[in-house]
Design an enzyme around this catalytic site. Sequence first.
Site, PDB file in Angstrom:
ATOM      1  N   CYS A   1       1.306   4.191   8.728  1.00 37.31           N
ATOM      2  CA  CYS A   1       2.593   4.263   7.676  1.00 37.31           C
ATOM      3  C   CYS A   1       3.320   5.593   8.436  1.00 37.31           C
ATOM      4  O   CYS A   1       2.878   6.568   8.755  1.00 37.31           O
ATOM      5  CB  CYS A   1       2.008   5.056   6.600  1.00 37.31           C
ATOM      6  SG  CYS A   1       3.229   5.470   5.444  1.00 37.31           S
TER       7      CYS A   1
ATOM      8  N   CYS B   1       9.044   0.904   9.848  1.00 38.60           N
ATOM      9  CA  CYS B   1       8.117   0.823   8.489  1.00 38.60           C
ATOM     10  C   CYS B   1       7.122  -0.149   8.452  1.00 38.60           C
ATOM     11  O   CYS B   1       7.439  -1.677   8.971  1.00 38.60           O
ATOM     12  CB  CYS B   1       8.794   0.754   7.256  1.00 38.60           C
ATOM     13  SG  CYS B   1       7.937   0.394   5.716  1.00 38.60           S
TER      14      CYS B   1
HETATM   15  N1  DGL Z   1       4.642   1.498   5.100  1.00 39.28           N
HETATM   16  C1  DGL Z   1       5.139   2.925   5.266  1.00 39.28           C
HETATM   17  C2  DGL Z   1       5.767   3.315   6.412  1.00 39.28           C
HETATM   18  O1  DGL Z   1       5.672   2.767   7.353  1.00 39.28           O
HETATM   19  C3  DGL Z   1       5.363   3.540   3.789  1.00 39.28           C
HETATM   20  C4  DGL Z   1       6.424   2.525   3.028  1.00 39.28           C
HETATM   21  C5  DGL Z   1       6.612   3.544   1.760  1.00 39.28           C
HETATM   22  O2  DGL Z   1       5.600   3.604   0.984  1.00 39.28           O
HETATM   23  O3  DGL Z   1       7.661   3.894   1.395  1.00 39.28           O
HETATM   24  O4  DGL Z   1       6.842   4.043   6.297  1.00 39.28           O
END
Ligand code: DGL
Length: 299
Positions: free
Chosen positions: A104, A218
């Site tokens: 993440c 993301c």
């Molecule tokens: N998948 C996550 C990222 O890489 C987070 C997305 C979220 O929860 O806003 O930023």
Amino acid sequence: MTHTAYVEALDATAPLNPNALRAARGPSLVHLRSGPIGVFDSGLGGLSVWRHLHARMPNEDFIYVADNANVPYGDKSEAWIRERMVVMTEWFLAQGCKAIVWACNTATAAGATYIRERYPDVFFVGLEPAIKPAVQLTQNKKIAMLATQRTVDSAKYQALVQRTIQVDSGVQLQSIACVGWAQAIDTGRVSGQMWVNLLAQYLEPVRVFGADVVVLGCTHYPFIADDIRAYLGENVVLLDSGAPVARYTESILDIRDGRTMAKELGQTRNYATCVDEAVRARWQYFSDVAHIELSVLNL
Ligand code: DGL
């Protein structure tokens, strides 16, 4: 929405930078070598990273946790995300994890430094937007980076940009916070007019800017790679960090004697903080695994 055309423009076979490897050295992990690798995301997006980890290290066991009851993280405060990372770290350690991968970008940007200081002996892997390879790949010196608001605004991302793009290089970077994308992807709302409008809201500026490399900052975004490519055209290179992160994780586990000795295929245990049939179906689709066991994690 599909992940079949998932772009892996980075060379996943090139040797890792020796400085990065030296810096990542830490205590031996030999006593934990049969333990699982914890993988965490605010939702199902981190499965785009898990796929690479699992493909690269098929004999390892994994525990994937999606905090999807709290998705999106992109509009949460840094303090909230850090506290959540502490809770998750404690839980992963209680499961005997030898490594914890923050799949993440948002959590990494908000809390990686904090969590590394708090748990100096734990092997953490974080994600950062693939700006470095983008600088090498761009032909027209125009790069776009798409991520959550929290990532774009973070000091960690700003520092990455400053040390990666030299002022006199002529490279222009457009950083766009795609508010609403991660949640739409996680909850499966990626069709219909509302989705088309939400895509266009953040991709139209990229099209006008004319970036030839687009960084998916993301981990949810690789799952809409086809939509992005359909909007921006086939010639635009999309970059994400899944492959290099898997390669890095494997290399450090090797260096620290942390690889499993198992010869048979490993298992992945899947947990989410919110589970229903729709989540289960998306999970199977995102992970490309026909049948998964998905349990609720009440944390
Ligand atoms: N998948 C996550 C990222 O890489 C987070 C997305 C979220 O929860 O806003 O930023």
